[in-house]
Write a protein that holds these residues in place. Structure first.
Motif, PDB file in Angstrom:
ATOM      1  N   GLY A 198       0.813  -1.212   0.000  1.00  0.00           N
ATOM      2  CA  GLY A 198       0.000   0.000   0.000  1.00  0.00           C
ATOM      3  C   GLY A 198       0.847   1.262   0.000  1.00  0.00           C
ATOM      4  O   GLY A 198       0.501   2.264  -0.642  1.00  0.00           O
ATOM      5  N   LYS A 199       1.987   1.232   0.724  1.00  0.00           N
ATOM      6  CA  LYS A 199       2.874   2.394   0.727  1.00  0.00           C
ATOM      7  C   LYS A 199       3.447   2.646  -0.663  1.00  0.00           C
ATOM      8  O   LYS A 199       3.560   3.794  -1.110  1.00  0.00           O
ATOM      9  CB  LYS A 199       3.999   2.182   1.734  1.00  0.00           C
ATOM     10  CG  LYS A 199       3.541   2.185   3.192  1.00  0.00           C
ATOM     11  CD  LYS A 199       4.731   2.038   4.129  1.00  0.00           C
ATOM     12  CE  LYS A 199       4.287   2.086   5.586  1.00  0.00           C
ATOM     13  NZ  LYS A 199       5.443   1.979   6.522  1.00  0.00           N
ATOM     14  N   VAL A 200       3.827   1.568  -1.364  1.00  0.00           N
ATOM     15  CA  VAL A 200       4.330   1.723  -2.732  1.00  0.00           C
ATOM     16  C   VAL A 200       3.232   2.274  -3.641  1.00  0.00           C
ATOM     17  O   VAL A 200       3.488   3.143  -4.495  1.00  0.00           O
ATOM     18  CB  VAL A 200       4.870   0.377  -3.261  1.00  0.00           C
ATOM     19  CG1 VAL A 200       5.256   0.495  -4.735  1.00  0.00           C
ATOM     20  CG2 VAL A 200       6.063  -0.085  -2.435  1.00  0.00           C
ATOM     21  N   SER A 201       2.010   1.785  -3.460  1.00  0.00           N
ATOM     22  CA  SER A 201       0.897   2.280  -4.278  1.00  0.00           C
ATOM     23  C   SER A 201       0.674   3.768  -4.056  1.00  0.00           C
ATOM     24  O   SER A 201       0.394   4.516  -5.002  1.00  0.00           O
ATOM     25  CB  SER A 201      -0.376   1.494  -3.952  1.00  0.00           C
ATOM     26  OG  SER A 201      -0.198   0.126  -4.211  1.00  0.00           O
ATOM     27  N   ARG A 202       0.799   4.217  -2.826  1.00  0.00           N
ATOM     28  CA  ARG A 202       0.588   5.638  -2.541  1.00  0.00           C
ATOM     29  C   ARG A 202       1.694   6.516  -3.129  1.00  0.00           C
ATOM     30  O   ARG A 202       1.492   7.708  -3.326  1.00  0.00           O
ATOM     31  CB  ARG A 202       0.463   5.841  -1.030  1.00  0.00           C
ATOM     32  CG  ARG A 202      -0.879   5.384  -0.477  1.00  0.00           C
ATOM     33  CD  ARG A 202      -1.074   5.790   0.973  1.00  0.00           C
ATOM     34  NE  ARG A 202      -0.291   4.955   1.885  1.00  0.00           N
ATOM     35  CZ  ARG A 202      -0.683   3.794   2.363  1.00  0.00           C
ATOM     36  NH1 ARG A 202      -1.862   3.293   2.009  1.00  0.00           N
ATOM     37  NH2 ARG A 202       0.086   3.102   3.205  1.00  0.00           N
ATOM     38  N   GLN A 203       2.873   5.921  -3.393  1.00  0.00           N
ATOM     39  CA  GLN A 203       3.926   6.671  -4.065  1.00  0.00           C
ATOM     40  C   GLN A 203       3.686   6.762  -5.572  1.00  0.00           C
ATOM     41  O   GLN A 203       4.080   7.735  -6.214  1.00  0.00           O
ATOM     42  CB  GLN A 203       5.290   6.001  -3.812  1.00  0.00           C
ATOM     43  CG  GLN A 203       5.746   6.025  -2.372  1.00  0.00           C
ATOM     44  CD  GLN A 203       5.992   7.432  -1.865  1.00  0.00           C
ATOM     45  OE1 GLN A 203       6.466   8.294  -2.590  1.00  0.00           O
ATOM     46  NE2 GLN A 203       5.651   7.678  -0.606  1.00  0.00           N
ATOM     47  N   THR A 229      15.329   1.079 -13.344  1.00  0.00           N
ATOM     48  CA  THR A 229      15.745   0.409 -12.115  1.00  0.00           C
ATOM     49  C   THR A 229      16.029   1.417 -11.012  1.00  0.00           C
ATOM     50  O   THR A 229      15.637   1.236  -9.848  1.00  0.00           O
ATOM     51  CB  THR A 229      16.995  -0.443 -12.381  1.00  0.00           C
ATOM     52  OG1 THR A 229      16.722  -1.393 -13.435  1.00  0.00           O
ATOM     53  CG2 THR A 229      17.420  -1.186 -11.123  1.00  0.00           C
ATOM     54  N   VAL A 230      16.718   2.516 -11.374  1.00  0.00           N
ATOM     55  CA  VAL A 230      17.016   3.554 -10.390  1.00  0.00           C
ATOM     56  C   VAL A 230      15.727   4.155  -9.840  1.00  0.00           C
ATOM     57  O   VAL A 230      15.584   4.363  -8.618  1.00  0.00           O
ATOM     58  CB  VAL A 230      17.916   4.639 -11.018  1.00  0.00           C
ATOM     59  CG1 VAL A 230      18.059   5.832 -10.074  1.00  0.00           C
ATOM     60  CG2 VAL A 230      19.285   4.072 -11.343  1.00  0.00           C
ATOM     61  N   LEU A 231      14.772   4.439 -10.722  1.00  0.00           N
ATOM     62  CA  LEU A 231      13.495   5.010 -10.272  1.00  0.00           C
ATOM     63  C   LEU A 231      12.742   4.030  -9.377  1.00  0.00           C
ATOM     64  O   LEU A 231      12.121   4.434  -8.385  1.00  0.00           O
ATOM     65  CB  LEU A 231      12.642   5.396 -11.486  1.00  0.00           C
ATOM     66  CG  LEU A 231      13.135   6.578 -12.320  1.00  0.00           C
ATOM     67  CD1 LEU A 231      12.231   6.802 -13.535  1.00  0.00           C
ATOM     68  CD2 LEU A 231      13.176   7.850 -11.475  1.00  0.00           C
ATOM     69  N   LEU A 232      12.767   2.740  -9.713  1.00  0.00           N
ATOM     70  CA  LEU A 232      12.069   1.748  -8.905  1.00  0.00           C
ATOM     71  C   LEU A 232      12.685   1.649  -7.515  1.00  0.00           C
ATOM     72  O   LEU A 232      11.966   1.598  -6.503  1.00  0.00           O
ATOM     73  CB  LEU A 232      12.107   0.389  -9.607  1.00  0.00           C
ATOM     74  CG  LEU A 232      11.393  -0.764  -8.887  1.00  0.00           C
ATOM     75  CD1 LEU A 232       9.916  -0.449  -8.705  1.00  0.00           C
ATOM     76  CD2 LEU A 232      11.571  -2.073  -9.659  1.00  0.00           C
ATOM     77  N   VAL A 233      14.009   1.651  -7.449  1.00  0.00           N
ATOM     78  CA  VAL A 233      14.679   1.608  -6.147  1.00  0.00           C
ATOM     79  C   VAL A 233      14.344   2.854  -5.340  1.00  0.00           C
ATOM     80  O   VAL A 233      14.099   2.784  -4.119  1.00  0.00           O
ATOM     81  CB  VAL A 233      16.200   1.468  -6.346  1.00  0.00           C
ATOM     82  CG1 VAL A 233      16.942   1.629  -5.017  1.00  0.00           C
ATOM     83  CG2 VAL A 233      16.534   0.119  -6.971  1.00  0.00           C
ATOM     84  N   TYR A 234      14.320   4.007  -6.024  1.00  0.00           N
ATOM     85  CA  TYR A 234      13.984   5.260  -5.345  1.00  0.00           C
ATOM     86  C   TYR A 234      12.574   5.208  -4.760  1.00  0.00           C
ATOM     87  O   TYR A 234      12.342   5.599  -3.606  1.00  0.00           O
ATOM     88  CB  TYR A 234      14.121   6.421  -6.325  1.00  0.00           C
ATOM     89  CG  TYR A 234      13.445   7.690  -5.877  1.00  0.00           C
ATOM     90  CD1 TYR A 234      13.998   8.490  -4.885  1.00  0.00           C
ATOM     91  CD2 TYR A 234      12.225   8.083  -6.436  1.00  0.00           C
ATOM     92  CE1 TYR A 234      13.376   9.641  -4.473  1.00  0.00           C
ATOM     93  CE2 TYR A 234      11.596   9.230  -6.027  1.00  0.00           C
ATOM     94  CZ  TYR A 234      12.177  10.015  -5.041  1.00  0.00           C
ATOM     95  OH  TYR A 234      11.549  11.151  -4.628  1.00  0.00           O
ATOM     96  N   LEU A 267       9.475   2.968   1.909  1.00  0.00           N
ATOM     97  CA  LEU A 267       9.960   2.388   3.149  1.00  0.00           C
ATOM     98  C   LEU A 267      10.068   3.425   4.258  1.00  0.00           C
ATOM     99  O   LEU A 267       9.752   3.148   5.423  1.00  0.00           O
ATOM    100  CB  LEU A 267      11.327   1.733   2.906  1.00  0.00           C
ATOM    101  CG  LEU A 267      11.957   1.006   4.100  1.00  0.00           C
ATOM    102  CD1 LEU A 267      11.086  -0.171   4.536  1.00  0.00           C
ATOM    103  CD2 LEU A 267      13.366   0.547   3.751  1.00  0.00           C
ATOM    104  N   PHE A 268      10.500   4.641   3.916  1.00  0.00           N
ATOM    105  CA  PHE A 268      10.697   5.680   4.925  1.00  0.00           C
ATOM    106  C   PHE A 268       9.501   6.614   5.060  1.00  0.00           C
ATOM    107  O   PHE A 268       9.564   7.569   5.827  1.00  0.00           O
ATOM    108  CB  PHE A 268      11.938   6.514   4.572  1.00  0.00           C
ATOM    109  CG  PHE A 268      13.218   5.734   4.658  1.00  0.00           C
ATOM    110  CD1 PHE A 268      13.750   5.384   5.893  1.00  0.00           C
ATOM    111  CD2 PHE A 268      13.871   5.330   3.513  1.00  0.00           C
ATOM    112  CE1 PHE A 268      14.929   4.659   5.970  1.00  0.00           C
ATOM    113  CE2 PHE A 268      15.047   4.609   3.581  1.00  0.00           C
ATOM    114  CZ  PHE A 268      15.585   4.264   4.811  1.00  0.00           C
ATOM    115  N   SER A 269       8.421   6.371   4.312  1.00  0.00           N
ATOM    116  CA  SER A 269       7.253   7.263   4.392  1.00  0.00           C
ATOM    117  C   SER A 269       6.430   6.938   5.630  1.00  0.00           C
ATOM    118  O   SER A 269       6.446   5.798   6.114  1.00  0.00           O
ATOM    119  CB  SER A 269       6.395   7.105   3.134  1.00  0.00           C
ATOM    120  OG  SER A 269       5.842   5.805   3.066  1.00  0.00           O
TER     121      SER A 269
END
Length: 766
Positions: free
Chosen positions: A682-687, A753-758, A764-766
């Motif tokens: 869910g956190k990834v979805s909100r990003q 890949t860089v954008l996905l890691v970002y 993770l930190f949100s």
């Protein structure tokens, strides 16, 4: 010339041509004019003119007042080339001058004030050779015009059509600063026929004839209802002009066959050069400035007011070249400004009385400022002018006579405008800039000195009349019903530099100072909101936005707001210098509550439309409080549907929006479920997804303003990929992949890949 068109096919052929799309219509019409004989051109000419301007049909006509370079570039260029001063249409108009063909114009198409003037026998001598009087009723029925005059007068009348009130396209165009092809042609015609440079060549130069054939006056000439009480000889007569009867129009000195050069041997050749300029000047001034704003149901559109401003500026240019011009246009130059002067006051006063209190008032303000600054429109000022509104040319003493004769335009109009400015919302930058324009003009040291000196000396004869009482009587007839100027000429209410006006300006500047403080508080509040939002988003997302230059709506609003306090501060400084107001009196109130009491007004409470109590009495709200309350109402729209910006690729943004809409429509429920999950997914979805929001807009279709709302769920938005910065990043990654690894696709893979890691770290930190 090609083979002549058979007469029996002419009418049907014309109807067919006029029904074609514009580009084909213009092309076929040019061919038709070439094939027709002169008599046939005379037969179809009025029908084409009526089609162009929508007479007895579609009021849009050929779309001269709805076509801009932005909404239809091809149609704009086609119309501009066809109707230009050297275009095919002007050649047709001048071709019909060969045998002096005449066309009849019904006077009912003219403004009511103008018709009344003709019927009362008060018409300038310019119209003496044009009017036709019905013998039975002894009333003017039609005007007999040559082809050039027939087209020009219809062109001028077209601006009076209230298209902005009957056509949504015109309403949208006339409310913005886009220039229609009509305004482009207005500037081109005026610049050509009322040239700035003396001895300029007026196009088209080559035509077979041109001198207006004098029409015999009616056997029983129309007489004024009242006999003139005295005869007043104007300054233009002493310089070679003609006698102007008191109370009549100054334009009479250049009308008909009463040309200043009529006694010279080459009078015919001189009139052949000047008659088109006479027609253009008379038709534009007499028709546009006689628009009866008080009695008309519709307020004139902003593009019409901009056209009048173009006329005023060109007349200034035209008149200021009189001293250097020794051609037959010299006499016309000398009287052109006086023709405008006798009508411009009532026109501008009527506009100010009825114009809505929003930023569109700028068009009326600019018209007035253009008229009262003739020193900006000289050859010297044009050659030395910097491309900025801040340019202030010195005011030569040769303009002292203009300032004295038009003193009422500086004093009365200024005092009439100030209450309107006191009710504007200064959280809008355009309103603040409008006040800045007024303040900077009236803070010019040389202008203020002249106005103070002339107001003391000539306050009783400010409009160039022979007696102060006559001036007051004329002003009383010019203003709206129920408004009367004080019969005492030396009344303090109309003096610009008096103690009463100084007190009123101090009260006004106090309101402006409070508005500035309110904007400063809004800026501080908005900055805190932006800072809080940035802290919640984290360092990585903020760094990404700054790197790619992305701005939120709040940041755009802050940038707009940040310009307002400095502009208002400069306005306060300028007005304080002009009216000798002590700024210390204003600074004393800066620490007071939101709404201090104004002198001579009772103290009021700090009411708000957002008060939840049942005892709110909005009748006690003063204009400043209403402005502050209104500034809290803002429309909120989905960022994905905002207008396409200059840093975006238009076609690509539309494609990405279409794809996003398809995804949201098909997978909307799944996306909403992903967004509300509490786990890491869910956190990834909100990003990745746009957050849900409530859209708000104002609906005025029912006649009053209603706030409408719509809930927008979480959604996919691919629009950021259409920005130039995003495309540049993708392109750089492809180039880097090709140079380093030999494959551009590998560069795109590494970028993804860089954008996905970002995004995963951000989640993770949100």
């Amino acid at each position: 010339m090609s083979q002549t068109m058979p007469p029996e096919n002419l009418s049907s052929r014309l109807l067919t041509v006029l029904s074609l799309p514009l580009f084909e219509r213009v092309h076929e019409l040019s061919i038709l004019f070439d094939r027709c004989s002169l008599r046939q051109v005379h037969e179809i000419f009025p029908h084409v003119v009526h089609s162009i301007f929508g007479i007895d049909g579609n009021p849009l006509g050929w779309g001269l007042r709805t076509t801009t370079l932005e909404n239809n570039p091809l149609q704009f260029q086609t119309l501009n080339q066809f109707f230009g001063v050297c275009g095919p249409w002007m050649r047709v108009c001048h071709r019909l001058l060969v045998d002096q063909y005449k066309f009849e114009l019904d006077i009912n198409l003219l403004p009511a004030k103008f018709v009344s003037l003709l019927q009362n026998g008060q018409n300038p001598s310019f119209y003496a050779e044009l009017i036709n009087v019905e013998t039975m009723m002894q009333q003017v029925s039609t005007l007999s015009l040559n082809a050039f005059d027939f087209y020009v007068i219809h062109f001028v009348l077209h601006a009076l059509q209230p298209l902005h009130s009957i056509n949504p396209i015109a309403m949208q165009i006339h409310n913005v600063r886009s220039k229609t092809v009509y305004l482009k042609l207005v500037a081109e015609y005026l610049n050509n026929f009322l040239p700035l440079v003396p001895d300029a060549r007026i196009e088209p130069v080559h035509f077979s004839s041109g001198v207006k054939a004098p029409q015999p006056l009616p056997a029983q000439a129309l007489q004024p209802q009242r006999q003139p009480r005295y005869i007043k000889i104007s300054s233009s007569y002493r310089n070679g002009g003609n006698v102007s009867v008191g109370g009549g129009s100054p334009s009479a000195s250049v009308g008909g066959n009463m040309s200043p050069q009529s006694n010279s041997p080459n009078a015919s050749s001189q009139r052949a050069y000047a008659w088109r300029s006479e027609s253009v000047l008379h038709f534009f001034v007499d028709i546009w400035l006689r628009y009866d704003i008080e009695s008309e149901h519709h307020l004139p559109s902003s593009d019409f007011v901009r056209g009048v401003r173009t006329l005023v500026k060109q007349v200034h240019f035209f008149a200021n070249g009189a001293q250097l011009d020794h051609s037959s246009l010299c006499a016309l130059r000398k009287v052109s400004l006086s023709m405008v002067k006798v009508r411009i006051y009532a026109f501008i006063v009527g506009l100010i009385d009825r114009w809505p209190l929003d930023s569109s008032l700028m068009v009326v303000l600019e018209l007035w400022l253009s008229y009262i600054q003739p020193w900006r429109y000289t050859i010297a000022a044009l050659n030395n002018k910097a491309p900025s509104l801040s340019y202030r040319p010195p005011i030569s003493s040769c303009f002292d006579g203009f300032i004295i004769d038009n003193l009422i335009m500086y004093t009365h109009v200024f005092t009439q405008l100030m209450p309107h400015f006191g009710r504007l919302d200064y959280t809008v930058y355009r309103n603040a800039f409008m006040l800045y324009r007024l303040a900077t003009i009236f803070s010019q040291h040389d202008l203020v000195d002249k106005l103070q000196r002339f107001e003391q000396i000539h306050a009783g004869n400010a409009f160039g009349f022979d007696s102060p009482q006559r001036q007051v009587n004329i002003m009383n007839k010019s203003v709206s019903p129920g408004t009367q100027w004080n019969q005492s000429v030396n009344t303090s209410s109309v003096k610009l530099f008096s103690f009463t006006m100084q007190t009123q300006m101090e009260t006004f500047l106090l309101v402006i100072s409070m508005a500035r403080n309110s904007v400063l508080r809004d800026i501080a509040k908005l900055r805190n909101e932006i800072a809080e939002k940035q802290r919640s988003e984290g360092f990585l997302k903020n760094f990404y936005k700054k790197m790619f230059g992305e701005c939120t709506q709040e940041e755009v609003t802050l940038r707009e707001f940040s310009r307002i306090p400095e502009v208002l501060r400069q306005c306060i400084d300028a007005f304080c210098r002009t009216f000798n107001v002590d700024q210390a009196n204003l600074s004393m109130h800066e620490t007071l509550p939101e709404e201090p009491s104004i002198p001579s007004a009772p103290a009021v409470q700090n009411f708000s439309f957002f008060d939840a109590s049942d005892t709110l009495d909005t009748s006690k709200l003063n204009p400043h409080q209403m402005s502050l309350n209104a500034s809290n109402l803002h429309a909120a729209v989905d960022p994905a549907t905002l207008p396409i910006q200059t840093n975006e690729v238009r076609a690509l943004v539309r494609i990405l929006h279409f794809v996003s809409e398809k995804i949201n429509k098909k997978y909307g429920s799944q996306l909403q479920g992903f967004y509300v999950r509490d786990d890491y997914f869910g956190k990834v979805s909100r990003q990745l997804l746009y957050a849900p929001m409530t859209e708000q807009w104002f609906d005025k279709s029912s006649g009053h303003v209603e706030i409408c709302e719509n809930l927008v769920p979480p959604r996919v938005c691919l629009r950021p990929l259409g920005s130039i910065s995003a495309l540049t990043t993708i392109g750089c990654s492809m180039i880097l992949g090709q140079l380093v690894w030999g494959s551009p696709l590998l560069g795109i893979f590494i970028l993804a890949t860089v954008l996905l890691v970002y995004i995963m770290l951000q989640a993770l930190f949100s």
